[in-house]
Scaffold this motif. Structure first.
Motif, mmCIF file in Angstrom:
data_model
loop_
_atom_site.group_PDB
_atom_site.id
_atom_site.type_symbol
_atom_site.label_atom_id
_atom_site.label_comp_id
_atom_site.label_asym_id
_atom_site.label_seq_id
_atom_site.Cartn_x
_atom_site.Cartn_y
_atom_site.Cartn_z
ATOM 1 N N CYS A 148 -57.550 -28.354 -0.499
ATOM 2 C CA CYS A 148 -58.686 -28.837 -0.057
ATOM 3 C C CYS A 148 -59.591 -28.964 -1.144
ATOM 4 C CB CYS A 148 -59.033 -27.177 1.096
ATOM 5 S SG CYS A 148 -58.671 -25.626 -0.103
ATOM 6 N N SER A 149 -59.006 -28.442 -1.938
ATOM 7 C CA SER A 149 -60.455 -29.028 -2.627
ATOM 8 C C SER A 149 -59.709 -30.425 -3.823
ATOM 9 C CB SER A 149 -60.584 -27.617 -3.990
ATOM 10 O OG SER A 149 -59.106 -27.060 -4.511
ATOM 11 N N THR A 150 -58.323 -30.942 -3.787
ATOM 12 C CA THR A 150 -58.631 -32.392 -3.976
ATOM 13 C C THR A 150 -58.424 -32.851 -3.231
ATOM 14 O OG1 THR A 150 -56.487 -31.071 -5.817
ATOM 15 C CG2 THR A 150 -56.747 -33.548 -4.697
ATOM 16 N N ILE A 151 -58.682 -32.950 -2.030
ATOM 17 C CA ILE A 151 -58.873 -33.964 -0.990
ATOM 18 C C ILE A 151 -60.556 -34.331 -1.039
ATOM 19 C CG2 ILE A 151 -58.812 -32.552 0.884
ATOM 20 C CD1 ILE A 151 -56.884 -35.505 1.181
ATOM 21 N N CYS A 152 -61.222 -33.063 -1.107
ATOM 22 C CA CYS A 152 -62.202 -33.287 -0.658
ATOM 23 C C CYS A 152 -63.470 -33.539 -1.101
ATOM 24 C CB CYS A 152 -63.320 -31.858 -0.967
ATOM 25 S SG CYS A 152 -64.998 -31.259 -0.551
ATOM 26 N N PRO A 153 -63.947 -34.690 -0.308
ATOM 27 C CA PRO A 153 -64.549 -36.040 -0.859
ATOM 28 C C PRO A 153 -65.977 -35.527 -1.569
ATOM 29 C CG PRO A 153 -64.873 -36.037 1.237
ATOM 30 C CD PRO A 153 -63.720 -34.658 1.237
ATOM 31 N N ALA A 154 -66.511 -34.259 -1.136
ATOM 32 C CA ALA A 154 -67.289 -33.916 -1.446
ATOM 33 C C ALA A 154 -67.195 -32.951 -2.313
ATOM 34 C CB ALA A 154 -68.483 -33.310 -0.057
ATOM 35 N N ASP A 155 -66.375 -32.637 -2.862
ATOM 36 C CA ASP A 155 -66.017 -31.600 -4.064
ATOM 37 C C ASP A 155 -67.122 -30.518 -4.199
ATOM 38 O OD1 ASP A 155 -65.310 -30.650 -6.664
ATOM 39 O OD2 ASP A 155 -66.307 -31.509 -7.321
ATOM 40 N N CYS A 156 -66.806 -29.697 -2.694
ATOM 41 C CA CYS A 156 -67.501 -28.682 -2.661
ATOM 42 C C CYS A 156 -66.691 -27.792 -2.407
ATOM 43 C CB CYS A 156 -68.719 -28.867 -1.190
ATOM 44 S SG CYS A 156 -66.838 -28.840 0.451
ATOM 45 N N ILE A 157 -65.515 -27.365 -2.770
ATOM 46 C CA ILE A 157 -64.580 -26.346 -2.736
ATOM 47 C C ILE A 157 -64.241 -25.622 -3.991
ATOM 48 C CG2 ILE A 157 -62.487 -25.559 -1.089
ATOM 49 C CD1 ILE A 157 -62.088 -27.083 0.445
ATOM 50 N N SER A 158 -64.382 -24.430 -4.772
ATOM 51 C CA SER A 158 -63.653 -24.268 -5.800
ATOM 52 C C SER A 158 -62.643 -23.054 -5.226
ATOM 53 C CB SER A 158 -65.185 -23.979 -6.946
ATOM 54 O OG SER A 158 -66.522 -23.627 -5.982
ATOM 55 N N ILE A 159 -61.542 -23.411 -5.910
ATOM 56 C CA ILE A 159 -60.526 -22.435 -5.816
ATOM 57 C C ILE A 159 -60.085 -21.602 -7.044
ATOM 58 C CG2 ILE A 159 -58.583 -21.077 -4.193
ATOM 59 C CD1 ILE A 159 -58.998 -23.752 -3.214
ATOM 60 N N MET A 160 -60.125 -20.301 -7.675
ATOM 61 C CA MET A 160 -59.571 -20.150 -8.753
ATOM 62 C C MET A 160 -57.895 -19.193 -8.071
ATOM 63 S SD MET A 160 -62.572 -19.053 -10.917
ATOM 64 C CE MET A 160 -61.306 -16.967 -12.332
ATOM 65 N N ALA A 161 -57.393 -19.712 -8.725
ATOM 66 C CA ALA A 161 -55.904 -18.884 -8.473
ATOM 67 C C ALA A 161 -55.426 -17.672 -9.412
ATOM 68 C CB ALA A 161 -54.624 -19.885 -8.822
ATOM 69 N N MET A 162 -54.241 -17.024 -8.572
ATOM 70 C CA MET A 162 -54.398 -15.949 -9.337
ATOM 71 C C MET A 162 -52.614 -15.249 -9.352
ATOM 72 S SD MET A 162 -56.042 -12.197 -7.996
ATOM 73 C CE MET A 162 -55.681 -11.759 -6.101
ATOM 74 N N ASP A 163 -51.562 -15.224 -10.263
ATOM 75 C CA ASP A 163 -50.504 -14.458 -9.841
ATOM 76 C C ASP A 163 -50.755 -13.538 -8.913
ATOM 77 O OD1 ASP A 163 -48.291 -15.029 -11.371
ATOM 78 O OD2 ASP A 163 -49.954 -14.939 -13.010
ATOM 79 N N ASP A 164 -50.068 -13.343 -7.698
ATOM 80 C CA ASP A 164 -50.079 -12.380 -6.625
ATOM 81 C C ASP A 164 -47.924 -11.259 -7.356
ATOM 82 O OD1 ASP A 164 -49.819 -10.809 -4.080
ATOM 83 O OD2 ASP A 164 -52.044 -12.264 -3.622
ATOM 84 N N ASP A 165 -48.767 -10.112 -6.648
ATOM 85 C CA ASP A 165 -47.598 -9.373 -7.961
ATOM 86 C C ASP A 165 -46.345 -9.257 -6.102
ATOM 87 O OD1 ASP A 165 -49.094 -8.735 -9.726
ATOM 88 O OD2 ASP A 165 -50.061 -7.354 -9.757
#
Lengths: 173, 531
Positions: free
Chosen positions: A89-106
């Protein structure tokens, strides 16, 4: 031969040229216009119910299910976000409004999940590309909420908690 | 020479050349492949690089064939494309296609090929696919996902042929085959992250980089590793001013395709909390240093000079093999030759010397000792430093950490009238210094290192320096101006041209160094021969 590179030649004479004196008064045209206005006024006074004007905000419009309203994040059965932080989503977003930080899930069946998921609603253009790009139906814009106003900028920076608890309240039944 | 035809065009190649390489030259791009790697032996297991050779009844794999005079090869026809498609389908059969959560997505050969071939639909239901181990840490740096593996055997060949540590192998048979570490072993050699680089799919991913950034957002800047004297060529992957990882850049004369884990993980220091980002000044010995503006710091240096005795005060400069050639030259020419400071050279002892290995990692942990030597700088020893220490001398330390080179340097430092430190990281020298001037990290500035073989290699700035940190060249220039000798140069290009003109050892650099560096000694020799 050829084209003039200097644009059209300057017009000779004034604009009203070629009209008869009675025509240049525009009297008949003014009366025609006034008649149309009066016709609508009279009709609206006697047929109030047919008027397309909506008494917003007492009356809300029904946009139907296709309305792209404020986003919400879907939950798994256990209440955790369905999002896998793939960042399509943040890659396709033309307005660059989504920012996500990913993490390892246990968890054994979940490899990656979002640590943060922020949307800047002020930048969002409500195009809906994020919903289309999502491979796991984690983000939707089906809340029906389109009244997104606030008196400070911070209120438009919504985080994962807010988005997960966003309801479909705005959808008219 | 072998004259042959590839895809209808005549080509000429050296005898014995690998057909895969020949096809890559002829096509302008590689054949589809997983297992072929120029730095490893031929395995021929992925069957993706099949080509049609006229006169041969069956398709041949290009990687395990050699060019031959009169050969007629087709790499793009219906028969070849069909075969590649079938093989690709076979590779995808039990692949989980979990690209959204896979770190390799965006730089994955399997993903590229299945997109190119339109194989979007799985032939096997996800429930029927053979499940293998996922998210298994097999070492300090590497995470294994056996389901994503295409069994190209690059990682096992790497640990067998390059590191010769034999940690990895392929276990079980048939469609239950999977890669893993040998029982009781972990993949923890100093080159383990190379297996992640060469893994064409997401089976091996870096635990260091995992989930930190999607690869398509990363920009690349050419860098030189500063972890040891080898000077491995690397590319710095960064985005929005943050460095996320470093990967080796191919250079057959230096690091070939590889790089050690020590060098790869050095980038963490850029964002560490011990970065110096603001000048600081200590009013008196024993007091805490206060952050200050650059202007204030320079004025403090001026005041300290006056307090030490005005014109009688002496200036002494200690350089570091951690500084670039340009900075060493600038410090030497401006602060020593013009201003008249005594130059104590540099020092390479103590923990700057560690244990090296035969592959890449050098015992000398400084990146530019050879460059310092070529500039005529000499190594000093601890006694010289102690003998020089006196109340009337201002000591200027340009980069590095004296305590790393000599554990007893701290005592000598406190005997100097005033100690000014130029560097990017907090260390025992910066703690002892009276005035600290923060400079940019290697990833934040341009420069040249000369590696252990005398190869000059330049690197570019990838990101901006944090806070008020300044380029060391600028600081040296400003210090020169402060001492009344503003240099004629401004900017690194001007320093470089002055360096090439004045220092004979670097004369060959005048024509540029090029992306793969320049062997200074060899270039000087050929220059002499030409003359």
């Amino acid at each position: 031969m050829g084209y003039s590179v200097h644009g059209p030649k300057a017009r000779t004479g004034g604009q009203g040229q070629g009209l008869l004196p009675k025509e240049s008064l525009y009297l008949i045209e003014i009366c025609k216009g006034l008649f149309i206005t009066m016709r609508h006024l009279v009709r609206n006074v006697f047929h109030m119910g047919d008027m397309p004007t909506l008494q917003y905000p007492d009356e809300k419009p029904d946009y139907g299910p296709w309305l792209r309203g404020r986003h919400r994040l879907m939950k798994r059965e256990d209440g955790s976000p369905r999002c896998v932080a793939c960042q399509m989503c943040s890659t396709i977003c033309p307005a660059d409004c989504i920012s996500i930080m990913a993490m390892d899930d246990d968890r054994p069946d979940v490899e990656k999940s979002p640590e943060t998921f922020d949307i800047d609603l002020l930048r969002c253009v409500y195009c809906g590309l994020c919903v289309e790009a999502c491979p796991c139906d984690a983000i939707r814009m089906d809340t029906g909420i389109f009244e997104i106003a606030a008196d400070n900028r911070a209120a438009f920076q919504v985080d994962m908690d807010f988005l997960l608890n966003n309801t479909t309240d705005g959808v008219k039944s | 020479m072998a004259k042959m035809t590839i895809d209808g065009k005549e080509h000429e190649f050296e005898d014995g050349m690998n057909l895969f390489e020949a096809c890559a030259v002829a096509r302008g791009e590689n054949l589809p492949h997983f297992c072929y790697h120029p730095g490893l032996s031929i395995a021929g297991v992925c069957r993706m690089c099949q080509v049609e050779v006229e006169g041969m009844p069956k398709l041949m794999i290009a990687c395990n064939s050699q060019v031959k005079d009169g050969m007629v090869v087709h790499t793009r026809n219906e028969r070849v494309d069909g075969a590649v498609r079938q093989i690709l389908n076979f590779h995808l059969l039990h692949h989980p296609v979990d690209c959204p959560v896979c770190d390799q997505a965006g730089e994955c050969s399997l993903q590229d090929f299945y997109m190119a071939n339109g194989l979007y639909e799985a032939d096997v239901d996800i429930e029927d696919k053979i499940a293998k181990g996922k998210v298994k840490p097999i070492g300090e740096m590497v995470m294994l996902d056996a389901e994503r593996c295409v069994l190209c055997a690059r990682c096992t060949r790497f640990t067998t042929e390059i590191t010769q540590t034999h940690e990895m192998g392929i276990f079980n048979r048939g469609d239950h085959s999977e890669i893993d570490v040998a029982p009781g072993k972990t993949l923890d050699n100093n080159y383990s992250l190379n297996t992640v680089d060469i893994c064409p799919v997401g089976a091996l991913t870096s635990r260091d980089f995992r989930f930190r950034r999607r690869v398509w957002w990363l920009s690349e800047t050419d860098g030189i590793c500063h972890g040891c004297a080898t000077g491995c060529n690397m590319s710095i992957h960064h985005s929005e001013g943050i460095v996320y990882r470093t990967k080796p850049r191919d250079n057959m004369d230096v690091n070939r395709y590889w790089m050690c884990d020590h060098g790869r993980t050095l980038y963490h220091e850029i964002a560490e909390s011990d970065r110096l980002t603001q000048p600081s000044v200590r009013k008196a010995r024993g007091e805490l240093a206060q952050t200050a503006s650059w202007d204030h710091a320079y004025r403090s240096i001026e005041a300290a000079g006056k307090a030490l005795g005005g014109d009688d005060a002496a200036l002494m400069i200690i350089l570091s093999p951690h500084a670039t050639v340009e900075e060493l030259y600038a410090a030497k020419s401006v602060l020593s030759d013009s201003v008249g400071g005594a130059l104590l050279g540099y020092r390479l002892r103590g923990s700057e010397i560690g244990e090296g290995d035969e592959l890449l990692f050098d015992a000398d942990r400084t990146p530019n000792a050879a460059g310092a030597k070529k500039l005529g700088l000499a190594e000093y020893d601890a006694k010289q430093l102690e003998a020089a220490a006196n109340e009337k001398t201002m000591l200027l330390v340009v980069g590095g950490d004296l305590a790393l080179a000599a554990p007893d340097a701290g005592a000598a430092l406190s005997k100097f009238g005033c100690v000014v430190y130029l560097g990017w990281q907090e260390n025992s020298t910066s703690m002892l210094a009276d005035i600290v001037l923060p400079t940019s990290h290697y990833a934040e500035r341009e420069g040249t290192f000369v590696n252990r073989e005398g190869r000059a290699q330049t690197f570019a700035a990838a990101i901006d320096a944090p806070g008020e940190a300044r380029d060391p060249l600028r600081v040296i220039r400003e210090l020169g101006a402060l001492f009344g000798h503003e240099p004629t140069w401004d900017g690194i290009e001007a320093v470089r041209s002055e360096l090439c003109a004045r220092e004979g050892a670097f004369a060959a650099m005048a024509q540029g160094v090029g992306p793969l560096g320049l062997a200074l000694d060899a270039a000087a020799e050929s220059e002499v021969e030409r003359a």
